[in-house]
Design a protein around this motif. Structure first.
Motif, PDB file in Angstrom:
ATOM      1  N   ARG A  43     -21.642 -46.629 -13.969  1.00  0.00           N
ATOM      2  CA  ARG A  43     -21.233 -47.172 -15.265  1.00  0.00           C
ATOM      3  C   ARG A  43     -20.622 -46.117 -16.156  1.00  0.00           C
ATOM      4  NH1 ARG A  43     -26.288 -48.894 -15.330  1.00  0.00           N
ATOM      5  NH2 ARG A  43     -26.726 -47.698 -17.214  1.00  0.00           N
ATOM      6  N   SER A  44     -21.061 -44.850 -15.998  1.00  0.00           N
ATOM      7  CA  SER A  44     -20.564 -43.812 -16.880  1.00  0.00           C
ATOM      8  C   SER A  44     -19.149 -43.403 -16.533  1.00  0.00           C
ATOM      9  CB  SER A  44     -21.478 -42.581 -16.810  1.00  0.00           C
ATOM     10  OG  SER A  44     -21.330 -41.929 -15.553  1.00  0.00           O
ATOM     11  N   GLY A  45     -18.600 -43.933 -15.433  1.00  0.00           N
ATOM     12  CA  GLY A  45     -17.224 -43.627 -15.086  1.00  0.00           C
ATOM     13  C   GLY A  45     -17.113 -42.506 -14.081  1.00  0.00           C
ATOM     14  N   GLY A  46     -18.235 -42.085 -13.480  1.00  0.00           N
ATOM     15  CA  GLY A  46     -18.149 -41.052 -12.471  1.00  0.00           C
ATOM     16  C   GLY A  46     -19.254 -40.038 -12.634  1.00  0.00           C
ATOM     17  N   GLU A  47     -19.231 -39.039 -11.739  1.00  0.00           N
ATOM     18  CA  GLU A  47     -20.271 -38.035 -11.703  1.00  0.00           C
ATOM     19  C   GLU A  47     -20.305 -37.226 -12.988  1.00  0.00           C
ATOM     20  OE1 GLU A  47     -21.593 -34.348  -8.799  1.00  0.00           O
ATOM     21  OE2 GLU A  47     -20.134 -35.831  -8.150  1.00  0.00           O
ATOM     22  N   GLY A  48     -21.505 -37.003 -13.525  1.00  0.00           N
ATOM     23  CA  GLY A  48     -21.669 -36.120 -14.662  1.00  0.00           C
ATOM     24  C   GLY A  48     -21.579 -36.760 -16.019  1.00  0.00           C
ATOM     25  N   GLY A  49     -21.187 -38.021 -16.120  1.00  0.00           N
ATOM     26  CA  GLY A  49     -21.052 -38.662 -17.419  1.00  0.00           C
ATOM     27  C   GLY A  49     -22.395 -39.109 -17.951  1.00  0.00           C
ATOM     28  N   PRO A  50     -22.558 -39.178 -19.284  1.00  0.00           N
ATOM     29  CA  PRO A  50     -23.826 -39.636 -19.851  1.00  0.00           C
ATOM     30  C   PRO A  50     -24.084 -41.093 -19.525  1.00  0.00           C
ATOM     31  CG  PRO A  50     -22.164 -39.420 -21.572  1.00  0.00           C
ATOM     32  CD  PRO A  50     -21.575 -38.844 -20.325  1.00  0.00           C
ATOM     33  N   VAL A  51     -25.353 -41.436 -19.370  1.00  0.00           N
ATOM     34  CA  VAL A  51     -25.754 -42.792 -18.999  1.00  0.00           C
ATOM     35  C   VAL A  51     -26.864 -43.256 -19.938  1.00  0.00           C
ATOM     36  CG1 VAL A  51     -25.121 -42.479 -16.578  1.00  0.00           C
ATOM     37  CG2 VAL A  51     -27.438 -41.936 -17.332  1.00  0.00           C
ATOM     38  N   CYS A  52     -27.189 -44.537 -19.890  1.00  0.00           N
ATOM     39  CA  CYS A  52     -28.233 -45.080 -20.753  1.00  0.00           C
ATOM     40  C   CYS A  52     -29.586 -44.480 -20.389  1.00  0.00           C
ATOM     41  CB  CYS A  52     -28.289 -46.605 -20.643  1.00  0.00           C
ATOM     42  SG  CYS A  52     -29.345 -47.373 -21.911  1.00  0.00           S
ATOM     43  N   ALA A  53     -30.368 -44.160 -21.416  1.00  0.00           N
ATOM     44  CA  ALA A  53     -31.683 -43.563 -21.196  1.00  0.00           C
ATOM     45  C   ALA A  53     -32.757 -44.603 -20.888  1.00  0.00           C
ATOM     46  CB  ALA A  53     -32.094 -42.744 -22.415  1.00  0.00           C
ATOM     47  N   CYS A  54     -32.402 -45.896 -20.885  1.00  0.00           N
ATOM     48  CA  CYS A  54     -33.396 -46.916 -20.555  1.00  0.00           C
ATOM     49  C   CYS A  54     -33.552 -47.006 -19.036  1.00  0.00           C
ATOM     50  CB  CYS A  54     -32.984 -48.271 -21.148  1.00  0.00           C
ATOM     51  SG  CYS A  54     -31.730 -49.170 -20.217  1.00  0.00           S
ATOM     52  N   ASP A  94     -33.206 -49.519 -17.048  1.00  0.00           N
ATOM     53  CA  ASP A  94     -32.444 -50.585 -16.406  1.00  0.00           C
ATOM     54  C   ASP A  94     -31.158 -50.031 -15.805  1.00  0.00           C
ATOM     55  OD1 ASP A  94     -31.160 -52.848 -15.584  1.00  0.00           O
ATOM     56  OD2 ASP A  94     -30.897 -53.714 -17.582  1.00  0.00           O
ATOM     57  N   PRO A  95     -31.024 -49.986 -14.476  1.00  0.00           N
ATOM     58  CA  PRO A  95     -29.804 -49.451 -13.868  1.00  0.00           C
ATOM     59  C   PRO A  95     -28.589 -50.334 -14.102  1.00  0.00           C
ATOM     60  CG  PRO A  95     -31.206 -50.426 -12.189  1.00  0.00           C
ATOM     61  CD  PRO A  95     -32.001 -50.436 -13.462  1.00  0.00           C
ATOM     62  N   GLY A  96     -28.807 -51.590 -14.519  1.00  0.00           N
ATOM     63  CA  GLY A  96     -27.696 -52.495 -14.779  1.00  0.00           C
ATOM     64  C   GLY A  96     -27.435 -52.695 -16.254  1.00  0.00           C
ATOM     65  N   CYS A  97     -27.880 -51.783 -17.105  1.00  0.00           N
ATOM     66  CA  CYS A  97     -27.729 -51.924 -18.555  1.00  0.00           C
ATOM     67  C   CYS A  97     -26.257 -52.116 -18.917  1.00  0.00           C
ATOM     68  CB  CYS A  97     -28.284 -50.702 -19.279  1.00  0.00           C
ATOM     69  SG  CYS A  97     -28.177 -50.812 -21.071  1.00  0.00           S
ATOM     70  N   VAL A  98     -25.953 -53.203 -19.660  1.00  0.00           N
ATOM     71  CA  VAL A  98     -24.566 -53.522 -20.010  1.00  0.00           C
ATOM     72  C   VAL A  98     -24.153 -52.936 -21.359  1.00  0.00           C
ATOM     73  CG1 VAL A  98     -24.488 -55.614 -18.614  1.00  0.00           C
ATOM     74  CG2 VAL A  98     -25.281 -55.748 -20.988  1.00  0.00           C
ATOM     75  N   VAL A  99     -25.115 -52.415 -22.116  1.00  0.00           N
ATOM     76  CA  VAL A  99     -24.793 -51.768 -23.403  1.00  0.00           C
ATOM     77  C   VAL A  99     -25.427 -50.380 -23.418  1.00  0.00           C
ATOM     78  CG1 VAL A  99     -24.337 -53.773 -24.843  1.00  0.00           C
ATOM     79  CG2 VAL A  99     -26.690 -53.112 -24.416  1.00  0.00           C
ATOM     80  N   PRO A 100     -24.988 -49.472 -22.545  1.00  0.00           N
ATOM     81  CA  PRO A 100     -25.659 -48.180 -22.392  1.00  0.00           C
ATOM     82  C   PRO A 100     -25.751 -47.398 -23.693  1.00  0.00           C
ATOM     83  CG  PRO A 100     -23.506 -48.200 -21.293  1.00  0.00           C
ATOM     84  CD  PRO A 100     -23.815 -49.608 -21.661  1.00  0.00           C
ATOM     85  N   GLY A 101     -26.978 -47.039 -24.034  1.00  0.00           N
ATOM     86  CA  GLY A 101     -27.235 -46.239 -25.220  1.00  0.00           C
ATOM     87  C   GLY A 101     -27.221 -46.997 -26.524  1.00  0.00           C
ATOM     88  N   ALA A 102     -26.843 -48.270 -26.515  1.00  0.00           N
ATOM     89  CA  ALA A 102     -26.543 -48.985 -27.759  1.00  0.00           C
ATOM     90  C   ALA A 102     -27.550 -50.075 -28.092  1.00  0.00           C
ATOM     91  CB  ALA A 102     -25.143 -49.584 -27.674  1.00  0.00           C
ATOM     92  N   HIS A 103     -28.807 -49.897 -27.699  1.00  0.00           N
ATOM     93  CA  HIS A 103     -29.796 -50.942 -27.967  1.00  0.00           C
ATOM     94  C   HIS A 103     -31.150 -50.306 -28.237  1.00  0.00           C
ATOM     95  CE1 HIS A 103     -31.775 -50.542 -23.967  1.00  0.00           C
ATOM     96  NE2 HIS A 103     -30.574 -50.179 -23.575  1.00  0.00           N
ATOM     97  N   PRO A 104     -32.068 -51.047 -28.873  1.00  0.00           N
ATOM     98  CA  PRO A 104     -33.429 -50.540 -29.041  1.00  0.00           C
ATOM     99  C   PRO A 104     -34.149 -50.534 -27.696  1.00  0.00           C
ATOM    100  CG  PRO A 104     -32.964 -52.386 -30.530  1.00  0.00           C
ATOM    101  CD  PRO A 104     -31.881 -52.365 -29.518  1.00  0.00           C
ATOM    102  N   PHE A 105     -35.132 -49.675 -27.564  1.00  0.00           N
ATOM    103  CA  PHE A 105     -35.959 -49.682 -26.355  1.00  0.00           C
ATOM    104  C   PHE A 105     -37.397 -49.312 -26.703  1.00  0.00           C
ATOM    105  CE2 PHE A 105     -37.646 -47.304 -22.592  1.00  0.00           C
ATOM    106  CZ  PHE A 105     -37.911 -48.418 -21.828  1.00  0.00           C
ATOM    107  N   ASP A 106     -37.613 -48.095 -27.149  1.00  0.00           N
ATOM    108  CA  ASP A 106     -38.934 -47.645 -27.553  1.00  0.00           C
ATOM    109  C   ASP A 106     -38.794 -46.743 -28.774  1.00  0.00           C
ATOM    110  OD1 ASP A 106     -41.608 -47.034 -27.695  1.00  0.00           O
ATOM    111  OD2 ASP A 106     -41.582 -45.589 -26.034  1.00  0.00           O
ATOM    112  N   PRO A 107     -39.072 -47.276 -29.971  1.00  0.00           N
ATOM    113  CA  PRO A 107     -39.732 -48.542 -30.292  1.00  0.00           C
ATOM    114  C   PRO A 107     -38.793 -49.739 -30.159  1.00  0.00           C
ATOM    115  CG  PRO A 107     -39.111 -47.441 -32.316  1.00  0.00           C
ATOM    116  CD  PRO A 107     -38.766 -46.495 -31.194  1.00  0.00           C
ATOM    117  N   GLY A 108     -39.394 -50.922 -30.128  1.00  0.00           N
ATOM    118  CA  GLY A 108     -38.628 -52.157 -30.049  1.00  0.00           C
ATOM    119  C   GLY A 108     -38.056 -52.554 -31.398  1.00  0.00           C
TER     120      GLY A 108
END
Length: 271
Positions: A90-101, A103-117
């Motif tokens: 999803r990050s567009g290739g090796e080395g790119g930042p990815v979502c910290a949640c 879920d490997p299929g996260c469709v809004v990487p980095g852009a949602h609440p997780f902990d805390p909710g």
């Protein structure tokens, strides 16, 4: 010497950006009474050496989970070329930042609440400063609805067209949030019944339009998500006690029309 100076400049820039995020979160919550909380954010994928001798990628959180479970890299294959984990793809290739949640299929990487909710969103200054002291790089998530603004978002190209149309009509607008893929127009709080009546009167509503109402959320500047930087296309007026917001009725026609006229008839839901 040049490398040391460059490193110092990067560190100063990073410290300044972190301070700006905390200051913005405090302004939203304390001065404007908008409940906020830290988003999940992004992380760098951690390289891991596979038993076959190949090197793949997985996120740091994924690596930690694998260590706890005693397992290996879930992306390992029995043959062929090395593969990337879902987050790395999803990050567009090796080395790119990815979502910290997780879920490997996260469709809004980095852009949602997780902990805390999302329910933890608050206007308490001490809580907000504590959050962003512990997580200075966390994006700012606005909990929409209630006493906070609602928003209508649409693909960036349609958003630019809608703003031109609204400006041409002399419409007064409030803040507009922009990412490389989507623009969001902040509007006065509305309830679902009121929104439903508005949309029912339309011949059709493009599926690319998104409505952020009660129980929803929106990433606000200065933040970073998987799609890039979150910025103000129309910034709140400096020194304003609280940003002015238009009613959703005033802008929805222009947003529907601009989305319908977008390539694909506004049917593509771009994140």
């Amino acid at each position: 010497m040049r490398e040391i100076l460059g490193r110092r400049r990067r560190l100063r820039f990073r410290r300044k950006a972190r301070a700006a995020r905390q200051d913005a979160a405090v302004t939203f919550a304390v001065e404007w009474d908008w409940p906020v909380l830290p988003g999940v954010g992004l992380e760098e994928p951690a390289p891991t050496t596979k038993s076959s001798g190949r090197t793949g990628l997985k996120t740091k959180s994924g690596a930690r989970r694998a260590e706890r479970s005693g397992g290996g890299d879930a992306t390992e294959r029995s043959g062929g070329a090395p593969e990337l984990s879902g987050n790395a793809e999803r990050s567009g290739g090796e080395g790119g930042p990815v979502c910290a949640c997780p879920d490997p299929g996260c469709v809004v990487p980095g852009a949602h609440p997780f902990d805390p909710g999302l329910l933890a969103a608050t206007t308490d200054e001490r809580m907000i400063r504590w959050w962003w002291t512990r997580r200075p790089d966390a994006p700012i998530v606005l909990a929409t609805g209630g006493r906070a603004p609602c928003a209508v978002s649409l693909p960036a190209l349609a958003g630019a067209r809608a703003l031109r149309a609204l400006d041409g009509m002399g419409m007064r607008l409030g803040p507009v949030v922009a990412t490389p893929t989507r623009w969001s127009i902040l509007v006065a709080p509305y309830d679902l019944e009121r929104l439903g009546e508005l949309l029912y009167a339309k011949d059709s509503v493009p599926s690319s339009l998104r409505f952020h109402g009660e129980g929803g959320y929106l990433l606000v500047p200065p933040s970073t998500a998987g799609t890039g930087q979150v910025r103000w296309e129309r910034a709140p007026l400096t020194g304003s006690a609280r940003p002015w917001l238009p009613d959703v009725e005033a802008v929805v026609d222009a947003l529907v029309e601009a989305s319908t006229a977008a390539p694909g008839g506004g049917s593509r839901l771009a994140y």
